[in-house]
Design a protein around this motif. Structure first.
Motif, PDB file in Angstrom:
ATOM      1  N   THR A 190       0.591 -17.415 -18.852  1.00 34.77           N
ATOM      2  CA  THR A 190       0.537 -18.795 -19.344  1.00 34.77           C
ATOM      3  C   THR A 190       0.323 -19.787 -18.208  1.00 34.77           C
ATOM      4  O   THR A 190       0.994 -19.713 -17.172  1.00 34.77           O
ATOM      5  CB  THR A 190       1.843 -19.133 -20.074  1.00 34.77           C
ATOM      6  N   GLY A 191      -0.607 -20.724 -18.407  1.00 32.03           N
ATOM      7  CA  GLY A 191      -0.903 -21.709 -17.372  1.00 32.03           C
ATOM      8  C   GLY A 191      -1.433 -23.005 -17.947  1.00 32.03           C
ATOM      9  O   GLY A 191      -1.393 -23.244 -19.162  1.00 32.03           O
ATOM     10  N   LYS A 192      -1.979 -23.824 -17.073  1.00 30.52           N
ATOM     11  CA  LYS A 192      -2.335 -25.197 -17.451  1.00 30.52           C
ATOM     12  C   LYS A 192      -3.521 -25.282 -18.405  1.00 30.52           C
ATOM     13  O   LYS A 192      -3.742 -26.320 -19.017  1.00 30.52           O
ATOM     14  CB  LYS A 192      -2.618 -26.043 -16.203  1.00 30.52           C
ATOM     15  N   ASP A 193      -4.278 -24.204 -18.559  1.00 34.89           N
ATOM     16  CA  ASP A 193      -5.419 -24.240 -19.475  1.00 34.89           C
ATOM     17  C   ASP A 193      -5.065 -23.752 -20.871  1.00 34.89           C
ATOM     18  O   ASP A 193      -5.941 -23.670 -21.739  1.00 34.89           O
ATOM     19  CB  ASP A 193      -6.564 -23.382 -18.919  1.00 34.89           C
ATOM     20  N   ASP A 194      -3.800 -23.438 -21.097  1.00 33.00           N
ATOM     21  CA  ASP A 194      -3.399 -22.825 -22.361  1.00 33.00           C
ATOM     22  C   ASP A 194      -2.825 -23.825 -23.359  1.00 33.00           C
ATOM     23  O   ASP A 194      -2.190 -24.817 -22.975  1.00 33.00           O
ATOM     24  CB  ASP A 194      -2.350 -21.729 -22.116  1.00 33.00           C
ATOM     25  N   THR A 195      -3.045 -23.513 -24.635  1.00 31.40           N
ATOM     26  CA  THR A 195      -2.301 -24.119 -25.734  1.00 31.40           C
ATOM     27  C   THR A 195      -1.408 -23.025 -26.303  1.00 31.40           C
ATOM     28  O   THR A 195      -1.907 -21.988 -26.755  1.00 31.40           O
ATOM     29  CB  THR A 195      -3.235 -24.662 -26.823  1.00 31.40           C
ATOM     30  N   VAL A 196      -0.114 -23.252 -26.250  1.00 33.19           N
ATOM     31  CA  VAL A 196       0.874 -22.234 -26.607  1.00 33.19           C
ATOM     32  C   VAL A 196       1.518 -22.587 -27.941  1.00 33.19           C
ATOM     33  O   VAL A 196       1.953 -23.730 -28.140  1.00 33.19           O
ATOM     34  CB  VAL A 196       1.969 -22.129 -25.524  1.00 33.19           C
ATOM     35  N   LEU A 197       1.599 -21.605 -28.842  1.00 31.01           N
ATOM     36  CA  LEU A 197       2.386 -21.739 -30.059  1.00 31.01           C
ATOM     37  C   LEU A 197       3.692 -20.989 -29.861  1.00 31.01           C
ATOM     38  O   LEU A 197       3.677 -19.785 -29.569  1.00 31.01           O
ATOM     39  CB  LEU A 197       1.642 -21.181 -31.268  1.00 31.01           C
ATOM     40  N   VAL A 198       4.817 -21.683 -30.006  1.00 26.51           N
ATOM     41  CA  VAL A 198       6.133 -21.062 -29.900  1.00 26.51           C
ATOM     42  C   VAL A 198       6.739 -20.962 -31.295  1.00 26.51           C
ATOM     43  O   VAL A 198       7.020 -21.985 -31.929  1.00 26.51           O
ATOM     44  CB  VAL A 198       7.062 -21.873 -28.971  1.00 26.51           C
ATOM     45  N   HIS A 199       6.913 -19.742 -31.784  1.00 26.26           N
ATOM     46  CA  HIS A 199       7.615 -19.529 -33.048  1.00 26.26           C
ATOM     47  C   HIS A 199       9.120 -19.583 -32.791  1.00 26.26           C
ATOM     48  O   HIS A 199       9.632 -18.901 -31.900  1.00 26.26           O
ATOM     49  CB  HIS A 199       7.277 -18.153 -33.635  1.00 26.26           C
ATOM     50  N   GLY A 200       9.836 -20.392 -33.571  1.00 23.10           N
ATOM     51  CA  GLY A 200      11.274 -20.525 -33.351  1.00 23.10           C
ATOM     52  C   GLY A 200      11.583 -21.410 -32.162  1.00 23.10           C
ATOM     53  O   GLY A 200      12.462 -21.117 -31.356  1.00 23.10           O
ATOM     54  N   ALA A 201      10.873 -22.517 -32.063  1.00 27.31           N
ATOM     55  CA  ALA A 201      10.929 -23.343 -30.857  1.00 27.31           C
ATOM     56  C   ALA A 201      12.246 -24.083 -30.669  1.00 27.31           C
ATOM     57  O   ALA A 201      12.554 -24.528 -29.564  1.00 27.31           O
ATOM     58  CB  ALA A 201       9.776 -24.350 -30.860  1.00 27.31           C
ATOM     59  N   ALA A 202      13.027 -24.234 -31.730  1.00 29.89           N
ATOM     60  CA  ALA A 202      14.301 -24.944 -31.599  1.00 29.89           C
ATOM     61  C   ALA A 202      15.466 -24.003 -31.357  1.00 29.89           C
ATOM     62  O   ALA A 202      16.596 -24.445 -31.149  1.00 29.89           O
ATOM     63  CB  ALA A 202      14.570 -25.776 -32.849  1.00 29.89           C
ATOM     64  N   PRO A 232      -7.776 -27.054 -33.555  1.00 29.98           N
ATOM     65  CA  PRO A 232      -8.865 -26.516 -34.385  1.00 29.98           C
ATOM     66  C   PRO A 232      -9.522 -25.260 -33.802  1.00 29.98           C
ATOM     67  O   PRO A 232     -10.013 -24.412 -34.557  1.00 29.98           O
ATOM     68  CB  PRO A 232      -9.872 -27.683 -34.450  1.00 29.98           C
ATOM     69  N   GLU A 233      -9.519 -25.144 -32.479  1.00 29.32           N
ATOM     70  CA  GLU A 233     -10.133 -23.967 -31.847  1.00 29.32           C
ATOM     71  C   GLU A 233      -9.171 -22.788 -31.766  1.00 29.32           C
ATOM     72  O   GLU A 233      -9.526 -21.717 -31.276  1.00 29.32           O
ATOM     73  CB  GLU A 233     -10.595 -24.325 -30.418  1.00 29.32           C
ATOM     74  N   GLY A 234      -7.943 -22.993 -32.242  1.00 25.64           N
ATOM     75  CA  GLY A 234      -6.931 -21.958 -32.144  1.00 25.64           C
ATOM     76  C   GLY A 234      -6.088 -22.119 -30.889  1.00 25.64           C
ATOM     77  O   GLY A 234      -6.390 -22.934 -30.009  1.00 25.64           O
ATOM     78  N   VAL A 235      -5.009 -21.364 -30.814  1.00 25.01           N
ATOM     79  CA  VAL A 235      -4.137 -21.394 -29.635  1.00 25.01           C
ATOM     80  C   VAL A 235      -4.435 -20.177 -28.774  1.00 25.01           C
ATOM     81  O   VAL A 235      -4.881 -19.135 -29.269  1.00 25.01           O
ATOM     82  CB  VAL A 235      -2.646 -21.416 -30.044  1.00 25.01           C
ATOM     83  N   THR A 236      -4.204 -20.306 -27.482  1.00 28.56           N
ATOM     84  CA  THR A 236      -4.545 -19.211 -26.560  1.00 28.56           C
ATOM     85  C   THR A 236      -3.369 -18.289 -26.271  1.00 28.56           C
ATOM     86  O   THR A 236      -3.561 -17.156 -25.828  1.00 28.56           O
ATOM     87  CB  THR A 236      -5.074 -19.782 -25.233  1.00 28.56           C
ATOM     88  N   VAL A 237      -2.143 -18.777 -26.515  1.00 33.50           N
ATOM     89  CA  VAL A 237      -0.943 -17.967 -26.289  1.00 33.50           C
ATOM     90  C   VAL A 237       0.007 -18.181 -27.466  1.00 33.50           C
ATOM     91  O   VAL A 237       0.207 -19.316 -27.904  1.00 33.50           O
ATOM     92  CB  VAL A 237      -0.225 -18.357 -24.973  1.00 33.50           C
ATOM     93  N   VAL A 238       0.587 -17.089 -27.974  1.00 35.74           N
ATOM     94  CA  VAL A 238       1.625 -17.190 -28.996  1.00 35.74           C
ATOM     95  C   VAL A 238       2.868 -16.453 -28.497  1.00 35.74           C
ATOM     96  O   VAL A 238       2.796 -15.279 -28.115  1.00 35.74           O
ATOM     97  CB  VAL A 238       1.184 -16.607 -30.348  1.00 35.74           C
ATOM     98  N   ALA A 239       3.993 -17.161 -28.509  1.00 34.61           N
ATOM     99  CA  ALA A 239       5.283 -16.596 -28.122  1.00 34.61           C
ATOM    100  C   ALA A 239       6.157 -16.532 -29.369  1.00 34.61           C
ATOM    101  O   ALA A 239       6.572 -17.567 -29.893  1.00 34.61           O
ATOM    102  CB  ALA A 239       5.942 -17.460 -27.049  1.00 34.61           C
ATOM    103  N   ASP A 240       6.419 -15.315 -29.844  1.00 33.15           N
ATOM    104  CA  ASP A 240       7.203 -15.130 -31.068  1.00 33.15           C
ATOM    105  C   ASP A 240       8.638 -14.797 -30.706  1.00 33.15           C
ATOM    106  O   ASP A 240       8.924 -13.718 -30.185  1.00 33.15           O
ATOM    107  CB  ASP A 240       6.590 -14.006 -31.910  1.00 33.15           C
ATOM    108  N   PHE A 241       9.548 -15.722 -31.020  1.00 31.18           N
ATOM    109  CA  PHE A 241      10.962 -15.515 -30.735  1.00 31.18           C
ATOM    110  C   PHE A 241      11.794 -15.322 -32.006  1.00 31.18           C
ATOM    111  O   PHE A 241      13.014 -15.372 -31.952  1.00 31.18           O
ATOM    112  CB  PHE A 241      11.510 -16.697 -29.927  1.00 31.18           C
ATOM    113  N   VAL A 242      11.111 -15.105 -33.155  1.00 24.56           N
ATOM    114  CA  VAL A 242      11.846 -14.961 -34.420  1.00 24.56           C
ATOM    115  C   VAL A 242      11.502 -13.701 -35.201  1.00 24.56           C
ATOM    116  O   VAL A 242      12.348 -13.144 -35.896  1.00 24.56           O
ATOM    117  CB  VAL A 242      11.651 -16.195 -35.333  1.00 24.56           C
TER     118      VAL A 242
END
Length: 313
Positions: free
Chosen positions: A151-163, A216-226
């Motif tokens: 993961t770095g500055k060019d990424d859009t990250v989706l965090v599942h269970g972010a809270a 719209p272009e999608g996310v580049t990283v997904v972190a699933d914590f749930v």
């Protein structure tokens, strides 16, 4: 250890798998300090769901157990004694650790715990004892998953269970790594996610559409914590994107990584640096004395606590 001439300590233990009814407060010998280890006088130890899941037998197929078990893997405290060949630390040092051993036995819900040097890091100056104890396991879980995915500055990250306990660290760490972060949570936690630097979306039906509206272009990283979100992950992952889960082995069949968390003093020191730089906040929801560990476990089992539950020893 001058206050205890007999070399014993208070500890919460269990002798068989079960619920909180199997926990008892007892006295045990202070553990021996092996080569490459230090003995830590525990100030605080934080509760993680894995603690009571192990106690219920949930990892019986994975880890050997030696009774009586002292549960607990997170600790903040001071170095009491150093073992042979431990030049990195001296008595009196303030430290933190994810103190998981190779089998289930001598944990952190006690007055003393031995920790291998490889798992230790200096306590961050900016965190109190309770906050510092809440950092290691959850913080390392998020850090190791995100860094393993590059993961770095060019990424859009989706965090599942972010809270959640791990997810809130994931949001902050991804932001510190320079990424844009979208986080799933119930609406009551959306303001908190904005404070942490994420763009909040509600989880549940229609999640993929809500994420695609933001990216719209999608996310580049997904972190699933749930767990249980693989279909949504695949629906929003951009071509060439990377994903990992700590809760769903099904990701292995979908070009993802299934992760746990490793004790790592160097990575923990980096988390401490982020905390001292103001980039990582640890929220403590509630503290309990050692004797009330059962009540702390029950609060954790309820699953609605925003922040860490900490035992003050």
């Amino acid at each position: 250890m001058s206050e205890d001439s007999e070399g014993t300590m208070r500890a919460m233990t269990y002798e068989t798998y079960g619920g909180t009814e199997v926990l008892t407060e007892t006295r045990l010998p202070v553990p021996k300090v092996g080569p490459g280890e230090v003995l830590v006088r525990v100030k605080c130890a934080s509760v993680n769901p894995v603690d009571w899941k192990i106690m219920a037998g949930g990892l019986d197929g994975l880890m050997d157990v030696v009774y009586p078990v002292v549960p607990g893997w997170d600790v903040s405290g001071t170095v009491e004694v150093v073992g042979i060949d431990t030049p990195e630390f001296t008595a009196g040092d303030e430290v933190i650790a994810y103190a998981r051993k190779d089998y289930v036995h001598g944990g952190t819900f006690a007055e003393f715990v031995t920790v291998p040097v490889r798992a230790l890091a200096a306590k961050p100056h900016s965190l109190g004892w309770a906050e510092a104890a809440g950092l290691p396991l959850a913080g390392l879980t998020a850090y190791q998953l995100l860094t393993r995915l590059g993961t770095g500055k060019d990424d859009t990250v989706l965090v599942h269970g972010a809270a959640g306990g791990v997810g809130s660290f994931g949001v902050q760490i991804a932001r510190a790594l320079g990424a844009r972060v979208i986080g799933t949570a119930s609406p009551r936690n959306h303001d908190r996610l904005r404070e942490l630097g994420a763009e909040p979306v509600e989880y549940g039906d229609g999640l993929a559409d809500r994420v695609r509206a933001l990216a719209p272009e999608g996310v580049t990283v997904v972190a699933d914590f749930v767990g249980g979100v693989l279909e949504a992950t695949q629906a929003v992952l951009a071509d060439g994107g990377r994903h990992a889960s700590i809760a769903d082995p099904a990701v292995l069949g979908a070009d993802g990584q299934w992760m746990w968390v490793r004790p790592d003093g160097a990575a923990l020191a980096e988390l401490g640096r982020l905390a001292d730089a103001g980039q990582l906040d640890v929220t403590v929801a509630r503290t309990f004395p050692l004797s009330e560990l059962a009540a702390a476990f029950e609060l954790s089992q309820d699953g609605h606590t925003a922040g860490k539950i900490v035992i003050e020893v």
